[in-house]
Design an enzyme around this catalytic site. Sequence first.
Site, mmCIF file in Angstrom:
data_model
loop_
_atom_site.group_PDB
_atom_site.id
_atom_site.type_symbol
_atom_site.label_atom_id
_atom_site.label_comp_id
_atom_site.label_asym_id
_atom_site.label_seq_id
_atom_site.Cartn_x
_atom_site.Cartn_y
_atom_site.Cartn_z
ATOM 1 C CG PHE A 176 8.603 23.647 71.887
ATOM 2 C CD1 PHE A 176 9.810 23.003 72.110
ATOM 3 C CD2 PHE A 176 8.369 24.179 70.630
ATOM 4 C CE1 PHE A 176 10.765 22.893 71.099
ATOM 5 C CE2 PHE A 176 9.318 24.081 69.616
ATOM 6 C CZ PHE A 176 10.513 23.432 69.858
ATOM 7 N NE ARG A 231 14.706 11.621 67.372
ATOM 8 C CZ ARG A 231 15.795 11.212 66.724
ATOM 9 N NH1 ARG A 231 16.461 12.071 65.962
ATOM 10 N NH2 ARG A 231 16.221 9.961 66.823
ATOM 11 C CD GLU A 262 7.491 32.064 69.590
ATOM 12 O OE1 GLU A 262 8.290 32.916 69.168
ATOM 13 O OE2 GLU A 262 6.304 32.332 69.893
ATOM 14 C CE LYS A 309 5.611 38.979 67.312
ATOM 15 N NZ LYS A 309 4.369 39.277 68.023
#
Length: 453
Positions: A241, A41, A258, A274
Amino acid sequence: MAEVLRREIAYRDPALLLRRFARRKDVTFLDSAAQQGELGRYSYIAADPFETFTLAEGEGGLAALARLDRRLKRWSLPPASELPPFQGGFAGYIAYEFARLLEPQIKARTPAPDIPAIALHAYDTVVAFDHQARRCWIVSAGFPETEPEARLLRAEERLAEVEQLCLEPEPPLSGDHVIAGWQSNFTRPDYEAAIQRTIDYILAGDIFQANIAQRFTATIPASFDPLTFYLTLRQRNPATFGAFLDYGAVKIASSSPERLISFDGSLAEARPIKGTRRRDANASIDAELKAELLASRKDRAENVMIVDLLRNDLSRVAEPGTVQVPVLCGLETYASVHHLTSVVTGRLAPDKSRGDLIAACFPGGSITGAPKMRAQEIIAEIERVPRNVYCGSIGYLSFTGGMDLNIAIRTVLFHDGRAEFQGGGGITAKSNPADEYEETLAKVTRIQASFET
């Protein structure tokens, strides 16, 4: 001045503002180029820090994190709830090898990094973007001044300075994004042999799982510009990210999907990944790959194993009984891959700090394996080179109490005339060495493509 000063400016793609900061000192761009609900966001741009946090000579990891906690406490502020959560604070990276300073018993068996083990810059002023609300603010705290009038004056001056910078004409990019001649530290047969060796360790009872990566390196040509590359990468592989860091001798471009750990002042959240399948341009094949991942007992078992590890990590610092798993093996889709992602949460105990939370969770179990310490030793033995920023963390610790750190996968380091990136995967007793090699290539395909004309 109890809270930060803020001034709203016109919302736009943060990459359009980033170029205006390109000549400033120690630029940090925390970039959510892909938004998935609350994930991705917010984005932030900051430059010209008033302090840089690095390791002191001979300092251990726990002592360093305790010192960081003291710095944060010195400049603590109440949060402004209507603003994005990073309202000034420390931002930067923690290298993967910082872990060797947290566990002295593995230090002699893992290599030192080629870059500083930790570099977190203290920013008093941040440009903060809320992509969901499509709003943007300049946020200014006025630190390192602590006397109220002096802090207010500095906050006003810095706010005006950054606002003026945002209004300047967009400067041209200074180079291209092309690098060729990549070399891996493994041949294919060597990598497959390394995977078999890891499987042998698992069958011998040393570990349950380990993440093994190959590293690609190349010389940086004179025409290359890391910022131009990052802008290309974020177009081809947008991530929740992502980050671009320009710290002079060290520059980093990350398109990570991640999260290692976030903290909102009370609740901590980890999001381990994973299980991976490549994307396919054919919608029917892509759907088959997605279904195959969801049905895979191996991938699910691998994910659940790391969830258990993270539950244990969080329980070291969480209030008893608060560690939960609200999402187990959920499917997330990105530009080049599908992933299985779980969510692990816990409420931080009152006597624990953000430094304690980092110490408990770093490095992420999804990129080491289990048990974590023995897996790190085997990774070092097999990979033979430091990971540097790869599988470390990039993110922020806000003066207002929040924190958000990624796991730096899909990440490129530019340092000492060389570019490097890695691709890896989790190895279990059921892993197939040839398939694992192909998975490492699938994970870096968008990075490689972003270096091409």
